[in-house]
Design a protein around this motif. Structure first.
Motif, PDB file in Angstrom:
ATOM      1  N   PRO A 283       0.819  -1.218   0.000  1.00  0.00           N
ATOM      2  CA  PRO A 283       0.000   0.000   0.000  1.00  0.00           C
ATOM      3  C   PRO A 283       0.851   1.265   0.000  1.00  0.00           C
ATOM      4  O   PRO A 283       1.739   1.427   0.831  1.00  0.00           O
ATOM      5  CB  PRO A 283      -0.802  -0.121   1.305  1.00  0.00           C
ATOM      6  N   GLY A 284       0.577   2.137  -0.958  1.00  0.00           N
ATOM      7  CA  GLY A 284       1.264   3.423  -1.036  1.00  0.00           C
ATOM      8  C   GLY A 284       2.397   3.480  -2.016  1.00  0.00           C
ATOM      9  O   GLY A 284       2.831   4.574  -2.408  1.00  0.00           O
ATOM     10  N   VAL A 285       2.917   2.331  -2.454  1.00  0.00           N
ATOM     11  CA  VAL A 285       4.074   2.328  -3.352  1.00  0.00           C
ATOM     12  C   VAL A 285       3.751   3.017  -4.676  1.00  0.00           C
ATOM     13  O   VAL A 285       4.529   3.842  -5.177  1.00  0.00           O
ATOM     14  CB  VAL A 285       4.579   0.890  -3.594  1.00  0.00           C
ATOM     15  N   ILE A 286       2.599   2.711  -5.262  1.00  0.00           N
ATOM     16  CA  ILE A 286       2.254   3.292  -6.570  1.00  0.00           C
ATOM     17  C   ILE A 286       2.053   4.798  -6.463  1.00  0.00           C
ATOM     18  O   ILE A 286       2.584   5.569  -7.282  1.00  0.00           O
ATOM     19  CB  ILE A 286       0.993   2.612  -7.140  1.00  0.00           C
ATOM     20  N   GLU A 287       1.292   5.248  -5.444  1.00  0.00           N
ATOM     21  CA  GLU A 287       1.033   6.690  -5.311  1.00  0.00           C
ATOM     22  C   GLU A 287       2.313   7.476  -5.066  1.00  0.00           C
ATOM     23  O   GLU A 287       2.561   8.512  -5.694  1.00  0.00           O
ATOM     24  CB  GLU A 287       0.050   6.962  -4.175  1.00  0.00           C
ATOM     25  N   PHE A 288       3.153   6.985  -4.147  1.00  0.00           N
ATOM     26  CA  PHE A 288       4.388   7.707  -3.863  1.00  0.00           C
ATOM     27  C   PHE A 288       5.341   7.671  -5.057  1.00  0.00           C
ATOM     28  O   PHE A 288       6.057   8.643  -5.321  1.00  0.00           O
ATOM     29  CB  PHE A 288       5.076   7.120  -2.621  1.00  0.00           C
ATOM     30  N   SER A 289       5.358   6.557  -5.783  1.00  0.00           N
ATOM     31  CA  SER A 289       6.224   6.466  -6.968  1.00  0.00           C
ATOM     32  C   SER A 289       5.832   7.494  -8.023  1.00  0.00           C
ATOM     33  O   SER A 289       6.683   8.201  -8.578  1.00  0.00           O
ATOM     34  CB  SER A 289       6.156   5.054  -7.561  1.00  0.00           C
ATOM     35  N   LEU A 290       4.532   7.580  -8.315  1.00  0.00           N
ATOM     36  CA  LEU A 290       4.069   8.532  -9.328  1.00  0.00           C
ATOM     37  C   LEU A 290       4.224   9.974  -8.858  1.00  0.00           C
ATOM     38  O   LEU A 290       4.529  10.871  -9.652  1.00  0.00           O
ATOM     39  CB  LEU A 290       2.604   8.239  -9.677  1.00  0.00           C
ATOM     40  N   SER A 291       4.003  10.213  -7.564  1.00  0.00           N
ATOM     41  CA  SER A 291       4.208  11.553  -7.034  1.00  0.00           C
ATOM     42  C   SER A 291       5.675  11.953  -7.160  1.00  0.00           C
ATOM     43  O   SER A 291       5.997  13.092  -7.512  1.00  0.00           O
ATOM     44  CB  SER A 291       3.769  11.620  -5.567  1.00  0.00           C
TER      45      SER A 291
END
Length: 485
Positions: A283-291
């Motif tokens: 959880p959170g890896v995709i959002e933080f990566s794109l941010s």
């Protein structure tokens, strides 16, 4: 088989540190060595942004040698034409695209090899490619493909750095005050940019080849230091990682030895290295990566183009603009530390990043409008913009990556940190490649359009963190209700 005398001395020094200072001595050595290592990585990336000022410049403002009538006499082919800025942007992109793509594979490799060898070899190879760029001046090399290939290969070998140093730090430092520790430690990024600017600026107007030779030498020396002294995991010296709870600490050093094969195995319970898909499910890896894609786009546009922007918007020369650009990185150091402290205190990393990104957008507009009015205003605004731009970038690539790499959903799998770090930083590095490339193309229509692009990127980075910020708020609200019952 007896160890060589040199390795015996090194092992004696390591053991001496442990006896005198205990495990804290090893932690201190890991902090210092990884700090110096990544300072070197960023120090070696900065010279190209400084040297751009002499590879393509306005020759009409200078006095040509006697008998020279070429209007581009002071420039360096193939960057001497009207497309010079775009070609220089291509060099940035060659490095950064190669870096970003290779980073995804680098994390996979880093989870499975001896990190000390991995980091040391990466630093030495990086030094070699930096040196090869510098010899273009000494040997009069003007092939665009030569520069592109050297930059691309340099980008590939430099991917050894980030997964390696973050994994070492994550192995040695637990979650307590991780934001503060990582925020202070991550100042190596800005410190490397500052030192790289100062070193390159000292030679750029006389012999720009030296702007690359000196960083190359520093990288080689630091790579040797890591090979001799870095202990990458507590288990290698008979201790327990703070991220892997256990009721039975090892009685002594593990089977792993510094002279063992690169695919070394220790006595710890085996844990399977996590795959790419498995890491994405955290959880959170995709959002933080794109941010980070958009945050790093902004940060690296400043990294590669700020000295040239300062020179073009003022009367400063190449050396002076390089020196002034270091204030952006000084602000970055402050921003990273502040972001880490706030994240530790509030427990809300996404919200901390979102607030700084929200503040960065209007400050980018203010700097573009008023940054060149006076030197004093430029100094103040550069520090503020540097703090707000690099604060979220610093927090995501360090404390957030380490936190996600040891997420409770992994069920104590200790072999995820380098993979998660590589995914996050690799995605961010693709953004870092796009930013300078776009800046080189957009700058021909005016620097104000470059700043509009940067403000739009920060807005997108902010939007990607909205959901996580809301979840953090709800989680903290629930925790507060439980405490009041």
């Amino acid at each position: 088989m007896d160890s060589p005398p040199g390795l015996v001395v090194v092992k004696f020094l390591r053991e001496k540190v442990c006896r005198v200072h205990g495990i804290s001595g090893y932690r201190a050595s890991v902090f210092v060595l990884t700090y110096l290592s990544y300072t070197g990585y960023h120090l070696s990336r900065k010279p190209i942004s400084v040297v751009k000022n002499v590879l393509h410049q306005n020759c009409s403002s200078l006095t040509p040698p006697v008998g020279v009538n070429d209007s581009n006499w002071c420039n360096w082919a193939p960057f001497d034409g009207s497309d010079g800025p775009a070609l220089l942007g291509t060099l940035d992109s060659a490095f950064l695209f190669a870096y970003g793509i290779a980073m995804f594979f680098s994390g996979f490799v880093a989870e499975r090899v001896n990190l000390r060898y991995f980091l040391s070899l990466g630093m030495i190879l990086s030094g070699i490619f930096i040196y090869l760029f510098g010899i273009a001046h000494s040997y009069g090399i003007h092939s665009l493909w030569y520069f592109i290939i050297i930059q691309a290969l340099g980008g590939i070998v430099q991917t050894s750095g980030w997964p390696g140093v973050v994994t070492c730090m994550g192995n040695w430092f637990g979650k307590g005050k991780r934001g503060l520790i990582m925020g202070a430690w991550n100042s190596h990024t800005s410190m490397g940019n500052i030192l790289g600017s100062l070193i390159a600026g000292a030679f750029v107007e006389t012999d720009w080849g030296l702007s690359f030779y000196v960083p190359a030498l520093i990288m080689g020396v630091l790579g040797l230091l890591l090979f001799l002294f870095l202990v990458t995991d507590p288990s290698h010296v008979g201790s327990v990682s703070p991220n892997v709870p256990t009721s039975n600490p090892p009685d002594g050093p593990s089977v792993h030895r510094d002279g063992s094969p690169i695919l070394a195995i220790n006595n710890d319970p085996p844990s399977e290295a996590i795959g790419f898909v498995g890491a994405l499910k955290i959880p959170g890896v995709i959002e933080f990566s794109l941010s980070l894609f958009f945050s790093k786009l902004v940060s690296y546009t400043f990294l590669y183009w700020l000295p040239l922007y300062i020179a073009s918007s003022s009367t400063m020369g190449a050396a002076a603009s390089a020196d002034l650009s270091t204030l952006f990185d000084i602000g970055g150091i402050l921003g990273g530390i502040v972001a880490g402290i706030v994240s530790d205190y509030t427990g809300r990393s996404a919200t901390t990043c979102a607030v700084m990104l929200t503040s960065a957008i209007p400050m980018l507009f203010v700097y573009q409008a008023y940054g060149s009015s006076t030197l004093a205003i430029s100094i103040v605004l550069l520090v503020i913009v540097g703090a707000l731009v690099n604060g979220p970038y610093s927090l995501i690539t360090t404390a957030v990556s380490a936190e996600l790499g040891t997420h409770h959903s992994l069920k104590r799998n200790s072999k995820a940190l380098a993979t998660v770090t590589a995914i996050i930083d690799g995605t961010g590095s693709i953004g870092a490649a796009v930013g300078p490339l776009l800046a080189g193309l957009v700058s021909s229509s005016g620097w104000n359009n470059v700043f509009y692009m940067l403000m739009g990127a920060d807005l997108l980075a902010l939007m990607l963190l909205v959901r996580l910020s809301i979840l953090e708020f709800k989680r903290q609200t629930q925790e507060n209700r439980i405490h009041t019952i």
